[in-house]
Design an enzyme around this catalytic site. Structure first.
Site, PDB file in Angstrom:
ATOM      1  N   ASN A  10      14.289   0.098  -3.198  1.00 58.24           N
ATOM      2  CA  ASN A  10      14.288   0.333  -1.909  1.00 58.24           C
ATOM      3  C   ASN A  10      14.416  -1.003  -1.044  1.00 58.24           C
ATOM      4  O   ASN A  10      13.717  -2.158  -1.097  1.00 58.24           O
ATOM      5  CB  ASN A  10      12.655   0.701  -1.573  1.00 58.24           C
ATOM      6  CG  ASN A  10      12.662   1.027  -0.056  1.00 58.24           C
ATOM      7  OD1 ASN A  10      13.319   0.720   0.605  1.00 58.24           O
ATOM      8  ND2 ASN A  10      11.326   1.364   0.171  1.00 58.24           N
ATOM      9  N   ARG A  90      16.308   4.260  -2.418  1.00 61.40           N
ATOM     10  CA  ARG A  90      15.783   4.748  -1.428  1.00 61.40           C
ATOM     11  C   ARG A  90      16.590   4.591  -0.020  1.00 61.40           C
ATOM     12  O   ARG A  90      16.631   3.669  -0.047  1.00 61.40           O
ATOM     13  CB  ARG A  90      14.254   4.405  -1.047  1.00 61.40           C
ATOM     14  CG  ARG A  90      13.893   5.089   0.262  1.00 61.40           C
ATOM     15  CD  ARG A  90      12.778   4.199   0.790  1.00 61.40           C
ATOM     16  NE  ARG A  90      12.304   4.773   1.991  1.00 61.40           N
ATOM     17  CZ  ARG A  90      11.681   4.328   3.199  1.00 61.40           C
ATOM     18  NH1 ARG A  90      11.574   3.003   2.983  1.00 61.40           N
ATOM     19  NH2 ARG A  90      11.447   4.720   4.206  1.00 61.40           N
ATOM     20  N   HIS A 179      10.064  10.158   5.994  1.00 66.61           N
ATOM     21  CA  HIS A 179       8.790  10.496   5.023  1.00 66.61           C
ATOM     22  C   HIS A 179       9.213  11.613   4.155  1.00 66.61           C
ATOM     23  O   HIS A 179       8.252  12.309   3.577  1.00 66.61           O
ATOM     24  CB  HIS A 179       7.535  10.709   5.602  1.00 66.61           C
ATOM     25  CG  HIS A 179       6.935   9.316   6.245  1.00 66.61           C
ATOM     26  ND1 HIS A 179       6.176   9.163   7.479  1.00 66.61           N
ATOM     27  CD2 HIS A 179       6.916   7.996   5.849  1.00 66.61           C
ATOM     28  CE1 HIS A 179       5.683   7.886   7.592  1.00 66.61           C
ATOM     29  NE2 HIS A 179       6.426   7.261   6.813  1.00 66.61           N
ATOM     30  N   HIS A 207       0.811  12.269   6.441  1.00 65.64           N
ATOM     31  CA  HIS A 207       1.261  11.268   5.833  1.00 65.64           C
ATOM     32  C   HIS A 207       0.850   9.746   6.626  1.00 65.64           C
ATOM     33  O   HIS A 207       1.379   9.675   7.605  1.00 65.64           O
ATOM     34  CB  HIS A 207       2.756  10.990   5.385  1.00 65.64           C
ATOM     35  CG  HIS A 207       3.239   9.736   4.752  1.00 65.64           C
ATOM     36  ND1 HIS A 207       3.715   9.500   3.473  1.00 65.64           N
ATOM     37  CD2 HIS A 207       3.188   8.319   5.259  1.00 65.64           C
ATOM     38  CE1 HIS A 207       4.023   8.426   3.077  1.00 65.64           C
ATOM     39  NE2 HIS A 207       3.600   7.877   4.246  1.00 65.64           N
ATOM     40  N   GLY A 209       0.214   6.435   6.532  1.00 64.18           N
ATOM     41  CA  GLY A 209       0.162   4.887   6.131  1.00 64.18           C
ATOM     42  C   GLY A 209       0.384   4.132   7.252  1.00 64.18           C
ATOM     43  O   GLY A 209      -0.058   4.114   8.366  1.00 64.18           O
ATOM     44  N   ARG A 240       3.241   0.807  15.753  1.00 65.02           N
ATOM     45  CA  ARG A 240       4.294   1.914  16.516  1.00 65.02           C
ATOM     46  C   ARG A 240       3.478   2.766  17.487  1.00 65.02           C
ATOM     47  O   ARG A 240       2.155   2.986  16.880  1.00 65.02           O
ATOM     48  CB  ARG A 240       4.983   2.673  15.713  1.00 65.02           C
ATOM     49  CG  ARG A 240       5.926   1.922  15.056  1.00 65.02           C
ATOM     50  CD  ARG A 240       6.815   2.696  13.922  1.00 65.02           C
ATOM     51  NE  ARG A 240       7.184   2.291  12.862  1.00 65.02           N
ATOM     52  CZ  ARG A 240       7.402   2.876  11.559  1.00 65.02           C
ATOM     53  NH1 ARG A 240       7.285   4.104  11.627  1.00 65.02           N
ATOM     54  NH2 ARG A 240       7.571   2.052  10.499  1.00 65.02           N
ATOM     55  N   GLY A 329      -1.455   5.561   2.296  1.00 60.66           N
ATOM     56  CA  GLY A 329      -2.543   4.589   2.193  1.00 60.66           C
ATOM     57  C   GLY A 329      -3.963   5.180   2.948  1.00 60.66           C
ATOM     58  O   GLY A 329      -5.073   4.776   2.380  1.00 60.66           O
ATOM     59  N   ILE A 330      -3.696   5.311   4.233  1.00 60.73           N
ATOM     60  CA  ILE A 330      -4.834   5.765   5.147  1.00 60.73           C
ATOM     61  C   ILE A 330      -5.265   7.095   4.493  1.00 60.73           C
ATOM     62  O   ILE A 330      -6.455   7.469   4.205  1.00 60.73           O
ATOM     63  CB  ILE A 330      -4.452   5.839   6.495  1.00 60.73           C
ATOM     64  CG1 ILE A 330      -4.217   4.474   6.769  1.00 60.73           C
ATOM     65  CG2 ILE A 330      -5.737   6.296   7.300  1.00 60.73           C
ATOM     66  CD1 ILE A 330      -3.816   4.382   8.495  1.00 60.73           C
ATOM     67  N   GLU A 383       6.484   8.513  -3.941  1.00 59.76           N
ATOM     68  CA  GLU A 383       7.969   8.695  -3.700  1.00 59.76           C
ATOM     69  C   GLU A 383       8.805   7.944  -4.665  1.00 59.76           C
ATOM     70  O   GLU A 383       9.944   8.625  -4.901  1.00 59.76           O
ATOM     71  CB  GLU A 383       8.051   7.753  -2.133  1.00 59.76           C
ATOM     72  CG  GLU A 383       7.474   8.559  -1.256  1.00 59.76           C
ATOM     73  CD  GLU A 383       7.235   7.717   0.065  1.00 59.76           C
ATOM     74  OE1 GLU A 383       6.264   6.800  -0.045  1.00 59.76           O
ATOM     75  OE2 GLU A 383       7.884   7.878   1.102  1.00 59.76           O
TER      76      GLU A 383
HETATM   77  P1  ADP Z   1       3.239   2.059   4.012  1.00 54.49           P
HETATM   78  O1  ADP Z   1       3.571   2.828   5.089  1.00 54.49           O
HETATM   79  O2  ADP Z   1       3.533   0.340   4.445  1.00 54.49           O
HETATM   80  O3  ADP Z   1       3.918   2.369   2.559  1.00 54.49           O
HETATM   81  P2  ADP Z   1       0.484   2.609   2.863  1.00 54.49           P
HETATM   82  O4  ADP Z   1       0.854   3.964   2.557  1.00 54.49           O
HETATM   83  O5  ADP Z   1       0.567   1.553   1.689  1.00 54.49           O
HETATM   84  O6  ADP Z   1       1.629   2.064   4.102  1.00 54.49           O
HETATM   85  O7  ADP Z   1      -0.645   2.605   3.926  1.00 54.49           O
HETATM   86  C1  ADP Z   1      -1.095   1.242   4.445  1.00 54.49           C
HETATM   87  C2  ADP Z   1      -2.333   1.587   5.243  1.00 54.49           C
HETATM   88  O8  ADP Z   1      -3.266   2.208   4.325  1.00 54.49           O
HETATM   89  C3  ADP Z   1      -3.195   0.395   5.912  1.00 54.49           C
HETATM   90  O9  ADP Z   1      -3.503   0.818   7.350  1.00 54.49           O
HETATM   91  C4  ADP Z   1      -4.396   0.228   5.096  1.00 54.49           C
HETATM   92  O10 ADP Z   1      -5.301  -0.376   5.792  1.00 54.49           O
HETATM   93  C5  ADP Z   1      -4.529   1.346   4.579  1.00 54.49           C
HETATM   94  N1  ADP Z   1      -5.479   1.595   3.445  1.00 54.49           N
HETATM   95  C6  ADP Z   1      -5.268   1.221   2.275  1.00 54.49           C
HETATM   96  N2  ADP Z   1      -6.349   1.430   1.401  1.00 54.49           N
HETATM   97  C7  ADP Z   1      -7.459   1.785   2.248  1.00 54.49           C
HETATM   98  C8  ADP Z   1      -8.746   1.917   2.140  1.00 54.49           C
HETATM   99  N3  ADP Z   1      -9.347   1.950   0.950  1.00 54.49           N
HETATM  100  N4  ADP Z   1      -9.488   2.421   3.334  1.00 54.49           N
HETATM  101  C9  ADP Z   1      -8.834   2.568   4.518  1.00 54.49           C
HETATM  102  N5  ADP Z   1      -7.522   2.713   4.556  1.00 54.49           N
HETATM  103  C10 ADP Z   1      -6.782   1.872   3.570  1.00 54.49           C
END
Ligand code: ADP
Length: 397
Positions: A10, A90, A179, A207, A209, A240, A329-330, A383
């Protein structure tokens, strides 16, 4: 290890992520990151058995090429290079041109480059990464997997803006969505979880993140999604703004802001960061909220309200709904965010199962709503795995 490894790349403008995926086990054997390209501190780092290693790149020169060359050397040192059978890249923007994964050749490279107008930060960087990889692995087939491809099934009513058709015809202004690889993957996994063929399944995939988007998936196909012409549209994100009255842009320009300042404000200083005045990171927001921070509390409220509003509006895009899917992530980790979103959806009958919500974290999939109520579930996205698998399938096609 047999011939089952695909190197997934990527490539961004100042970074290059890589992962070596075993397409039989689905495991990432090795993963790493090149970053700070264009700066003297450009570096490639990777993890083996949990231990981090780093290699500084030369201060000058083509850092994408240097990074790829270092990855090749690393793969040789680890005795893995001969087991790599393909490379998957990607690509953020495939426009209307690319509706599925393709083998990369000179024409494809040119076409991806020609779409740079639509993704100026991403597509040129992808092409640089692809050229570097083609130079480093001249005998391997390389494939491009597009973030936009999954959404090319959207009907015109979902992708056309309420603007003059001239703008679409002349400039390609429409909703593309991003995404796609993630929404595709989690919908396939969710269909397995509910024991239905994906062609008969309907989901709203969420999704969440740093970037965030919602996708309505009807009979396995994307029929609407919240990101638009660019990934700035739709949900509130880490930095954003998401959906916003377009007149605000004109207003700020008239106030003397430059075009670049407006762009930076909406892309890099808005969202969770902008509202909280604290951080773009969800963990930081939750922690600050628990300590009574007003900005963080408001950011949390807006974030969850807007996700629920999108989910509610995407009920319209579907005739039936099997489940809401949370990912990234979230979505995969934040129990309080999911809990609040479900609470905001109570008019539709959603009821959180607190134990299920607590259990579905840190890589664990699971249902987070009570039995006999509308279903929401968590599916960890992957992904890289989709990119590796699609590359492998095309290689053998
Ligand atoms: P990207 O879009 O960069 O791939 P990710 O999918 O890794 O992002 O998501 C990043 C987000 O996920 C950040 O806001 C991070 O705080 C959140 N995150 C990761 N682990 C946790 C957790 N245990 N609890 C809450 N939020 C989390």
């Amino acid at each position: 290890m047999s011939n089952s490894l695909v190197l997934v790349i990527n490539s961004g403008s100042s970074s290059l992520k890589f992962a070596l995926i075993d397409t039989v086990s689905g495991e990432a054997t090795l993963s790493g990151l090149g970053e700070c390209f264009g700066l003297p501190e450009a570096v490639v780092s990777w993890k083996i058995d949990g231990e981090k290693h780093e290699h500084m790149l030369e201060a000058e020169g083509n850092h994408h090429q240097q990074a790829v060359d270092r990855i090749v050397a690393l793969l040789e040192e680890l005795g893995m290079k001969q087991d790599i059978v393909a490379i998957g890249h990607r690509v953020v923007h495939g426009g209307e041109k690319f509706t599925k994964t393709v083998k990369i050749d000179e024409t494809v490279l040119e076409e991806i480059d020609n779409l740079s107008d639509l993704a100026p930060l991403h597509n040129p960087a992808h092409v640089i990464g692809m050229r570097a990889a083609m130079k480093a692995f001249p005998s391997l087939s390389q494939y491009a997997v597009f973030d936009t491809a999954f959404h090319q099934t959207m009907p015109a009513k979902a992708y056309t803006g309420a603007i003059s058709q001239k703008l679409y015809k002349e400039y390609g202004i429409r909703r593309y969505g991003f995404h796609g690889t993630s929404h595709y993957y989690v919908s396939r996994e969710a269909a397995k979880m509910i024991n239905k063929p994906v062609e008969d399944s309907n989901f709203i995939s969420v999704h969440l993140g740093n970037g965030a988007s919602v996708c309505a998936i009807k009979n396995g196909k994307s029929v609407d999604t919240s990101m638009g012409f660019t990934p700035l549209a739709g949900l509130m994100m880490g930095t954003r703004c998401g959906d916003l009255d377009p007149s605000i842009i004109e207003f700020l320009l008239k106030k003397g802001w430059s075009q670049q300042e407006v762009f930076d404000e909406l892309n890099k200083k808005s969202g969770l960061l902008g509202v909280s005045g604290l951080t773009s990171d969800c963990r930081g927001i939750i922690e600050a909220m628990e300590n009574g921070h007003e900005g963080a509390t408001l950011a949390f409220e807006i974030f969850c309200y807007r996700v629920a509003k999108y989910i509610g509006s995407y009920m319209v895009a579907l005739d039936e709904l099997d489940a809401i899917i949370f990912t990234a992530g979230i979505g995969e980790n934040s129990q309080p965010i999911r809990s609040k979103i479900l609470e905001n959806l109570k008019i539709f009958g959603y009821r959180e199962d607190e134990e299920g919500n607590a259990a579905a974290r840190f890589g664990n999939a699971g249902v987070i709503t009570k039995p006999n109520t509308p279903m929401a579930m968590v599916i960890p996205t992957n992904e890289e795995w989709v990119i590796a698998k699609e590359s492998m399938e095309l290689l053998h096609a």
